[in-house]
Design a protein around this motif. Structure first.
Motif: not given
Length: 831
Positions: A101, A105, A136, A139-140, A143
């Motif tokens: 990330y 973030f 993460e 973030w995934r 995203h």
């Protein structure tokens, strides 16, 4: 409109995305943080359980191994520190994986590093966790959703752009159509296609355009109607103005006399025509009483006028009176007719009178003249057919009552039509007047003469004792009519023919007598003219039979029963067909094929022969037109009757017929005429021949030698060919006179530079003799009989020139026919 929605839509999308991602970030963060703390708590419980036994017997290696394994059990563990009585141990994660990330973030996430202190009795365990893995995970999720959102936004704006493009195109088309419509192209329409909006808009525009077009058309029609009405109104105004001016001029110079009076009968106005007829000037007549100025010559007329005017002043109807004698101021009289009527106001009240009158003296004289003309021929002054009918019945009735003979003589001038055409109508009229004068002088007071029309006259000879008296009277009259007529200082030769019917007391009408005289006149003409002929009942039956047969021939022409046969004409020396002669036949439905000699004489003195002649010309030219593909050098010959040929419009009619067949050159047509047809008026015939030759047409004198055959006639007639009559050719091998005559005709043709062709070649010997005499052209049964048009080409294909003719072609010509004292022809060897 769609472009302006971009920003609001973007704001809405942005707000929705922010809210959504805020909620999603909270949700994902809560979930990751809970998992993060749960995993940390589980690791702490595990280490508590694992380290307590090892602390009871402090084994530094075992403790260190346990702490190191803790780093493997939880990827979020950054450091583990153990403080116990025997010392201090640490397990630190030396290598940290790079986070996926971005660095910014973590600021948006509530997951923070966690530290746990676990009391293990005398020892203390400190655990430090870094939230790399939870961040993460969040973030995934964010995203992935961001990519999906971006794709959705892209699709939305792409679709929106497409919609904008389509609608802009639709609007552009609408704008173009609207501009065209505004510029007058009311037939423009939008195509109904594309999106629902485009289709609806196109349909709406088309409906609107159709209605507007209809309204425009109606407006244009209304405008045109209004314009036409305005034009008519203006024209009507102009016409009214012209009519007004005309009425004013008319009232000023009107031909009728007009006098107006007041209620007392005194004159108020009198126009110029009334002043001239009455002899009173307007200045003196105004104020006088009507009967003092308009004075009728008889008391009864004057009394009637006063009575009529009194009735008009009382509101009576219009009064019309004719044939009144008006006396003017100077005492002169004239015949007038007058009309008197009241002058009324708009409410119908009588305020005076108007008297309109005119001089009808000339009209009365004209009526008397018309009455005379209705019973007389204007040109000659003789009684006409109508007057004759009245007198005829009277004379028949008197002859019946007194039992005496009545001769009805019908006269016709010989060849008058030709004189009228060649010398002019003025000369013809003068001849008629002189002939009428001679008849009138002969008739005197005792007899009665009338003109039927054209060049026909009727003379009634009443109160005759016997036929000798009729012969005597007719002889004198025929001599008088045969004298030369002096027209414009020139003598015109003219004779007359007459037919006579005699009333002997039988029960017969005047019309029948006149018909009998007409039949007798016909007999006088066909027997030579310049004579008179008495009606014969037996001959009348023959005439009727002749008339019936002539009618039968005419019906055959109309029923297309006439056909043409064709007889080849041969150049014997060259062995080549040079053309065809068209020969008439009658295919009778009952009697079969009839030759022309059996029916043409019946109609040769009528116009039926003209119709037949023109039909033959057309049919022959039509056939020659089809043969030109086979042999373009063929000439076709057509016989023309004398009556047909001598018509004044023959050349013009012939031009018309030739014009119907433009593929046939005029020089391919040869007209055959009998020499006897030219004898009546050789100058006229010569003129016609020259006019035809100017067109390219050639002439042949048919049956040469059977007529008068005068050298002077041959010199004056511009013929191109002489046809030796078949009666001489047929007998020339056995009759020395015929042989000499044939030789003479051939020599005569050479002398005048004419061609010569022989008819009646029935044998090879005939043809050979003709060749040696100098005549190479021939036709006859020895060559071919007349045949239908369909058989001609097959006959030509099979025709072979006789060997004798080919041998005779190389023999020397015969110079003299006087070598045989016996008079035979045996010494003239053919080969």
């Amino acid at each position: 409109m769609y472009s302006r929605l971009f920003l609001p839509i973007f704001v809405i999308i942005a707000v929705v995305v922010v809210v959504r991602y805020h909620l999603m970030l909270e949700s994902e963060t809560s979930y990751a943080q809970a998992r993060y703390k749960s995993d940390a708590a589980e690791l702490g419980a595990h280490l508590r359980k694992t380290l307590q036994p090892a602390l009871s017997t402090p084994d530094r290696g075992s403790l260190d191994a346990t702490l190191s394994s803790a780093l493997l059990l939880n990827a979020d563990l950054a450091a583990a520190r153990l403080d116990y009585a025997g010392g201090h141990l640490e397990a630190l994660r030396t290598a940290h994986a790079e986070p996926t990330y971005p660095a910014w973030f973590p600021r948006f996430s509530a997951i923070t590093p966690a530290n746990y202190n676990i009391n293990l009795g005398a020892a203390t365990l400190a655990l430090s966790f870094e939230p790399t893995r939870p961040l993460e995970q969040v973030w995934r999720a964010v995203h992935r959703q961001a990519i999906i959102t971006l794709a959705n936004i892209t699709i939305i704006y792409t679709l929106l752009g497409i919609i904008i493009f389509v609608n802009k195109r639709m609007l552009r088309r609408l704008t173009e159509a609207t501009n065209r419509f505004q510029n007058g192209d009311h037939d423009v329409r939008l195509p109904v296609s594309g999106t629902l909006e485009a289709r609806m808009l196109a349909s709406t525009f088309n409906n609107m355009a159709q209605r507007v077009q209809a309204l425009v058309y109606k407006l244009q029609q209304s405008q045109n109607d209004l314009s036409a009405q305005l034009t008519r109104t203006l024209l009507a105004q102009q016409q009214l103005q012209v009519e007004k001016d005309r009425i004013e001029v008319t009232l000023t110079s009107i031909g009728d006399a007009v006098i107006t009076t007041d209620m007392t009968g005194r004159i108020e106005t009198i126009n110029e025509a009334a002043q001239q007829l009455t002899g009173w000037a307007e200045s003196r007549a105004r104020g006088m009483e009507l009967h003092q100025v308009f004075v009728l010559a008889n008391n009864f007329g004057q009394h009637s006028l006063l009575k009529a005017m009194k009735a008009i002043y009382a509101g009576g109807e219009v009064v019309k009176v004719g044939n009144q004698s008006l006396r003017n101021r100077m005492g002169q009289t004239c015949t007038v007719e007058y009309t008197a009527n009241a002058i009324r106001t708009a409410r119908g009240e009588v305020q005076g009178s108007v008297l309109v009158f005119r001089d009808v003296t000339e009209r009365r004289q004209l009526m008397q003249q018309i009455s005379w003309q209705s019973n007389h021929d204007i040109l000659t002054g003789l009684p006409n057919r109508s007057a004759l009918a009245q007198r005829f019945e009277q004379e028949v009735e008197r002859a019946r009552e007194h039992n005496y003979l009545l001769a009805v003589c019908l006269f016709d001038l010989d060849h008058f039509q030709h004189v009228n055409q060649s010398l002019g109508q003025a000369v013809g009229d003068e001849v008629l007047k002189q002939a009428a004068s001679r008849l009138h002088d002969f008739a005197g007071q005792r007899h009665y003469v009338a003109r039927l029309g054209g060049d026909e006259f009727v003379l009634l000879l009443p109160e005759l004792d016997d036929r000798a008296a009729i012969d005597y009277a007719m002889s004198k009259l025929m001599t008088a009519l045969a004298r030369d007529y002096i027209c414009e200082g020139k003598a015109v030769s003219m004779s007359a023919s007459a037919g006579i019917a005699v009333y002997t007391g039988s029960d017969i009408s005047a019309d029948s007598l006149l018909r009998h005289a007409d039949q007798a006149l016909y007999q006088a003409k066909i027997t030579g003219r310049n004579r008179y002929h008495f009606f014969d009942a037996d001959l009348d039956e023959q005439v009727r039979t002749h008339h019936n047969r002539r009618t039968e021939v005419w019906n055959a022409v109309r029923a297309n029963e006439l056909v043409l046969y064709y007889q080849p004409k041969l150049d014997m020396r060259k062995g080549r067909i040079i053309g065809m002669e068209a020969l008439l036949r009658w295919e009778h439905p009952l009697r079969g094929t009839i030759s022309p000699g059996d029916f043409l004489p019946i109609v040769e003195h009528s116009d039926v022969i003209v119709d037949i002649g023109e039909w033959v010309l057309r049919e022959a030219l039509r056939q020659l037109q089809s043969w030109r593909a086979f042999d373009p050098a063929w000439v076709i010959s057509v016989n023309i009757a004398a009556r047909h040929f001598q018509r004044h419009d023959f050349v013009e009619r012939l031009k018309t017929i030739l014009g119907e067949f433009p593929d046939v050159p005029p020089h391919m047509l040869e007209l055959e005429i009998l020499e006897s047809s030219a004898l009546s008026d050789i100058a006229h015939v010569r003129s016609i021949m020259l006019d035809c030759q100017a067109l390219g047409i050639s002439f042949a004198l048919d049956d040469f030698g059977t007529g008068y055959s005068s050298m002077s006639y041959l010199k004056r007639l511009p013929a191109d060919m002489l046809k030796i009559d078949q009666s001489f050719v047929r007998n020339m091998l056995v009759d020395r006179d015929d042989l000499h005559l044939v030789s003479a005709v051939i020599g005569l043709a050479r002398s005048f530079g004419l061609g010569v062709i022989a008819e009646g070649v029935e044998t090879i010997e005939h043809g050979a003799m003709l060749m040696r005499l100098g005549c190479d052209l021939a036709q006859g049964y020895g060559i071919a009989r007349p045949m239908p048009a369909d058989d001609v080409l097959s006959w030509v294909a099979s025709f072979d020139t006789a060997a004798v003719w080919q041998a005779a072609a190389v023999l020397p010509p015969i110079v003299s026919l006087h070598g045989d004292p016996a008079g035979g022809t045996s010494q003239l060897a053919l080969i």
